[in-house]
Scaffold this motif. Structure first.
Motif, PDB file in Angstrom:
ATOM      1  N   GLY A  39     -10.181  15.521  -4.815  1.00  0.00           N
ATOM      2  CA  GLY A  39      -8.764  15.524  -5.176  1.00  0.00           C
ATOM      3  C   GLY A  39      -7.826  15.195  -4.033  1.00  0.00           C
ATOM      4  N   ALA A  40      -8.370  14.791  -2.886  1.00  0.00           N
ATOM      5  CA  ALA A  40      -7.524  14.438  -1.747  1.00  0.00           C
ATOM      6  C   ALA A  40      -6.731  13.171  -2.059  1.00  0.00           C
ATOM      7  CB  ALA A  40      -8.374  14.232  -0.496  1.00  0.00           C
ATOM      8  N   ALA A  41      -5.559  13.083  -1.493  1.00  0.00           N
ATOM      9  CA  ALA A  41      -4.706  11.910  -1.708  1.00  0.00           C
ATOM     10  C   ALA A  41      -5.305  10.676  -1.055  1.00  0.00           C
ATOM     11  CB  ALA A  41      -3.315  12.179  -1.148  1.00  0.00           C
ATOM     12  N   GLY A  42      -4.950   9.531  -1.583  1.00  0.00           N
ATOM     13  CA  GLY A  42      -5.429   8.262  -1.054  1.00  0.00           C
ATOM     14  C   GLY A  42      -4.311   7.235  -1.031  1.00  0.00           C
ATOM     15  N   VAL A  43      -4.683   5.980  -1.226  1.00  0.00           N
ATOM     16  CA  VAL A  43      -3.733   4.868  -1.160  1.00  0.00           C
ATOM     17  C   VAL A  43      -3.996   3.912  -2.310  1.00  0.00           C
ATOM     18  CG1 VAL A  43      -2.976   2.906   0.236  1.00  0.00           C
ATOM     19  CG2 VAL A  43      -3.567   5.049   1.348  1.00  0.00           C
ATOM     20  N   SER A  44      -2.919   3.509  -2.984  1.00  0.00           N
ATOM     21  CA  SER A  44      -2.992   2.456  -4.001  1.00  0.00           C
ATOM     22  C   SER A  44      -2.484   1.173  -3.371  1.00  0.00           C
ATOM     23  CB  SER A  44      -2.136   2.817  -5.214  1.00  0.00           C
ATOM     24  OG  SER A  44      -2.717   3.882  -5.921  1.00  0.00           O
ATOM     25  N   THR A  45      -3.202   0.078  -3.608  1.00  0.00           N
ATOM     26  CA  THR A  45      -2.861  -1.197  -2.986  1.00  0.00           C
ATOM     27  C   THR A  45      -2.781  -2.294  -4.037  1.00  0.00           C
ATOM     28  OG1 THR A  45      -3.959  -0.535  -0.936  1.00  0.00           O
ATOM     29  CG2 THR A  45      -3.579  -2.894  -1.243  1.00  0.00           C
ATOM     30  N   LEU A  50       8.539  -0.048  -8.311  1.00  0.00           N
ATOM     31  CA  LEU A  50       7.489   0.796  -8.866  1.00  0.00           C
ATOM     32  C   LEU A  50       8.020   2.219  -8.995  1.00  0.00           C
ATOM     33  CD1 LEU A  50       6.015  -1.324  -6.703  1.00  0.00           C
ATOM     34  CD2 LEU A  50       4.018  -0.182  -7.577  1.00  0.00           C
ATOM     35  N   THR A  51       7.490   2.944  -9.961  1.00  0.00           N
ATOM     36  CA  THR A  51       7.821   4.358 -10.124  1.00  0.00           C
ATOM     37  C   THR A  51       6.529   5.166 -10.081  1.00  0.00           C
ATOM     38  OG1 THR A  51       7.770   4.130 -12.532  1.00  0.00           O
ATOM     39  CG2 THR A  51       9.924   3.964 -11.449  1.00  0.00           C
ATOM     40  N   TYR A  52       6.634   6.384  -9.562  1.00  0.00           N
ATOM     41  CA  TYR A  52       5.487   7.286  -9.448  1.00  0.00           C
ATOM     42  C   TYR A  52       5.730   8.449 -10.401  1.00  0.00           C
ATOM     43  CZ  TYR A  52       1.709   9.750  -6.945  1.00  0.00           C
ATOM     44  OH  TYR A  52       0.537  10.384  -6.587  1.00  0.00           O
ATOM     45  N   GLN A  53       4.995   8.439 -11.518  1.00  0.00           N
ATOM     46  CA  GLN A  53       5.179   9.475 -12.513  1.00  0.00           C
ATOM     47  C   GLN A  53       3.931   9.622 -13.370  1.00  0.00           C
ATOM     48  OE1 GLN A  53       8.173   6.489 -14.447  1.00  0.00           O
ATOM     49  NE2 GLN A  53       8.189   8.333 -15.675  1.00  0.00           N
ATOM     50  N   GLN A  54       3.933  10.625 -14.210  1.00  0.00           N
ATOM     51  CA  GLN A  54       2.824  10.837 -15.124  1.00  0.00           C
ATOM     52  C   GLN A  54       3.049   9.928 -16.336  1.00  0.00           C
ATOM     53  OE1 GLN A  54       3.341  15.122 -15.396  1.00  0.00           O
ATOM     54  NE2 GLN A  54       1.534  15.427 -14.115  1.00  0.00           N
ATOM     55  N   PRO A  55       2.096   9.044 -16.643  1.00  0.00           N
ATOM     56  CA  PRO A  55       2.290   8.049 -17.699  1.00  0.00           C
ATOM     57  C   PRO A  55       2.556   8.657 -19.078  1.00  0.00           C
ATOM     58  CG  PRO A  55       0.218   7.667 -16.524  1.00  0.00           C
ATOM     59  CD  PRO A  55       0.826   8.902 -15.967  1.00  0.00           C
ATOM     60  N   TRP A  56       2.064   9.862 -19.344  1.00  0.00           N
ATOM     61  CA  TRP A  56       2.250  10.460 -20.660  1.00  0.00           C
ATOM     62  C   TRP A  56       3.604  11.163 -20.803  1.00  0.00           C
ATOM     63  CZ3 TRP A  56      -1.283  12.234 -17.091  1.00  0.00           C
ATOM     64  CH2 TRP A  56      -0.985  13.467 -16.499  1.00  0.00           C
ATOM     65  N   ALA A  57       4.404  11.164 -19.735  1.00  0.00           N
ATOM     66  CA  ALA A  57       5.723  11.807 -19.786  1.00  0.00           C
ATOM     67  C   ALA A  57       6.807  10.837 -19.308  1.00  0.00           C
ATOM     68  CB  ALA A  57       5.707  13.070 -18.946  1.00  0.00           C
ATOM     69  N   PRO A  58       7.020   9.721 -20.027  1.00  0.00           N
ATOM     70  CA  PRO A  58       7.995   8.727 -19.569  1.00  0.00           C
ATOM     71  C   PRO A  58       9.440   9.235 -19.582  1.00  0.00           C
ATOM     72  CG  PRO A  58       7.195   8.173 -21.753  1.00  0.00           C
ATOM     73  CD  PRO A  58       6.392   9.342 -21.276  1.00  0.00           C
ATOM     74  N   SER A  85       0.856  -1.195   0.000  1.00  0.00           N
ATOM     75  CA  SER A  85       0.000   0.000   0.000  1.00  0.00           C
ATOM     76  C   SER A  85       0.886   1.236   0.000  1.00  0.00           C
ATOM     77  CB  SER A  85      -0.907   0.023   1.229  1.00  0.00           C
ATOM     78  OG  SER A  85      -1.810  -1.059   1.196  1.00  0.00           O
ATOM     79  N   LEU A  86       0.717   2.077  -1.033  1.00  0.00           N
ATOM     80  CA  LEU A  86       1.523   3.287  -1.160  1.00  0.00           C
ATOM     81  C   LEU A  86       0.625   4.502  -1.323  1.00  0.00           C
ATOM     82  CD1 LEU A  86       4.218   1.953  -3.655  1.00  0.00           C
ATOM     83  CD2 LEU A  86       4.457   2.254  -1.191  1.00  0.00           C
ATOM     84  N   PRO A  87       1.039   5.660  -0.759  1.00  0.00           N
ATOM     85  CA  PRO A  87       0.252   6.882  -0.929  1.00  0.00           C
ATOM     86  C   PRO A  87       0.178   7.259  -2.402  1.00  0.00           C
ATOM     87  CG  PRO A  87       2.284   7.321   0.308  1.00  0.00           C
ATOM     88  CD  PRO A  87       2.245   5.869   0.009  1.00  0.00           C
ATOM     89  N   SER A  88      -0.983   7.709  -2.825  1.00  0.00           N
ATOM     90  CA  SER A  88      -1.199   7.985  -4.238  1.00  0.00           C
ATOM     91  C   SER A  88      -2.256   9.074  -4.397  1.00  0.00           C
ATOM     92  CB  SER A  88      -1.663   6.697  -4.912  1.00  0.00           C
ATOM     93  OG  SER A  88      -1.891   6.876  -6.274  1.00  0.00           O
ATOM     94  N   ASN A  89      -2.150   9.815  -5.499  1.00  0.00           N
ATOM     95  CA  ASN A  89      -3.161  10.831  -5.795  1.00  0.00           C
ATOM     96  C   ASN A  89      -3.307  10.948  -7.311  1.00  0.00           C
ATOM     97  OD1 ASN A  89      -4.915  12.944  -5.955  1.00  0.00           O
ATOM     98  ND2 ASN A  89      -3.804  14.262  -4.541  1.00  0.00           N
ATOM     99  N   PRO A  90      -4.105  10.064  -7.929  1.00  0.00           N
ATOM    100  CA  PRO A  90      -4.254  10.074  -9.377  1.00  0.00           C
ATOM    101  C   PRO A  90      -4.833  11.373  -9.940  1.00  0.00           C
ATOM    102  CG  PRO A  90      -5.356   8.162  -8.406  1.00  0.00           C
ATOM    103  CD  PRO A  90      -4.850   9.008  -7.288  1.00  0.00           C
ATOM    104  N   THR A  91      -5.491  12.191  -9.107  1.00  0.00           N
ATOM    105  CA  THR A  91      -6.056  13.437  -9.630  1.00  0.00           C
ATOM    106  C   THR A  91      -4.964  14.406 -10.058  1.00  0.00           C
ATOM    107  OG1 THR A  91      -6.201  14.471  -7.444  1.00  0.00           O
ATOM    108  CG2 THR A  91      -8.124  13.217  -8.202  1.00  0.00           C
ATOM    109  N   THR A  92      -3.721  14.187  -9.627  1.00  0.00           N
ATOM    110  CA  THR A  92      -2.600  15.035 -10.040  1.00  0.00           C
ATOM    111  C   THR A  92      -1.999  14.564 -11.365  1.00  0.00           C
ATOM    112  OG1 THR A  92      -0.975  13.681  -8.860  1.00  0.00           O
ATOM    113  CG2 THR A  92      -1.992  15.511  -7.632  1.00  0.00           C
ATOM    114  N   GLY A  93      -2.465  13.406 -11.844  1.00  0.00           N
ATOM    115  CA  GLY A  93      -1.908  12.839 -13.060  1.00  0.00           C
ATOM    116  C   GLY A  93      -0.787  11.856 -12.800  1.00  0.00           C
TER     117      GLY A  93
END
Length: 130
Positions: free
Chosen positions: A86-92, A107-115, A47-55
């Protein structure tokens, strides 16, 4: 021999055997909990902190596929009490140890459209299965 005299030692032996069994689920929520040692058949819950609303999204680069198998796709949840759009959550993610050996869960945390842009965060955990 009475049934009670037979039942008590048997019960104690069963309880003792249960107490020495490892937990079925091992939860990892931060890099400091690595490396992880599992027994074959145990589940790993990451489980890692995540916020998909940021992209930004977590992307699995290496799933330790030689020793872990996925038990399903990523599940995202945000805290219900946040009350903020838009609050942060958790990806599991859930994995099961299935083979003896070692691997890396990366794992990497980045915007998928900007590899080409370096990840904002990385998670790299050594996994060993007995």
């Amino acid at each position: 021999m009475s049934l009670t005299r037979l039942f008590v030692p048997l019960s104690l032996a069963l309880l003792s055997a249960c107490a020495t069994q490892p937990k079925h689920n091992v939860t990892v929520e931060k890099l400091s909990q690595c490396p992880v040692r599992l027994n074959s058949g145990q589940n790993l819950i990451l489980s890692l902190p995540s916020n998909p609303t940021t992209g930004y999204r977590w992307a699995i680069q290496d799933s330790a596929g030689g020793v872990l198998k996925s038990l399903g796709p990523e599940v995202y949840r945000n805290p219900e009490d946040a009350g903020i759009v838009g609050a942060a959550g958790v990806s599991t993610w859930r994995f099961q140890a299935f083979a003896t050996g070692t691997g890396r869960l990366r794992l990497t945390y980045q915007q998928p459209w900007a590899p080409e842009v370096p990840p904002v965060e990385t998670f790299d955990c050594a996994i060993s299965v007995n």
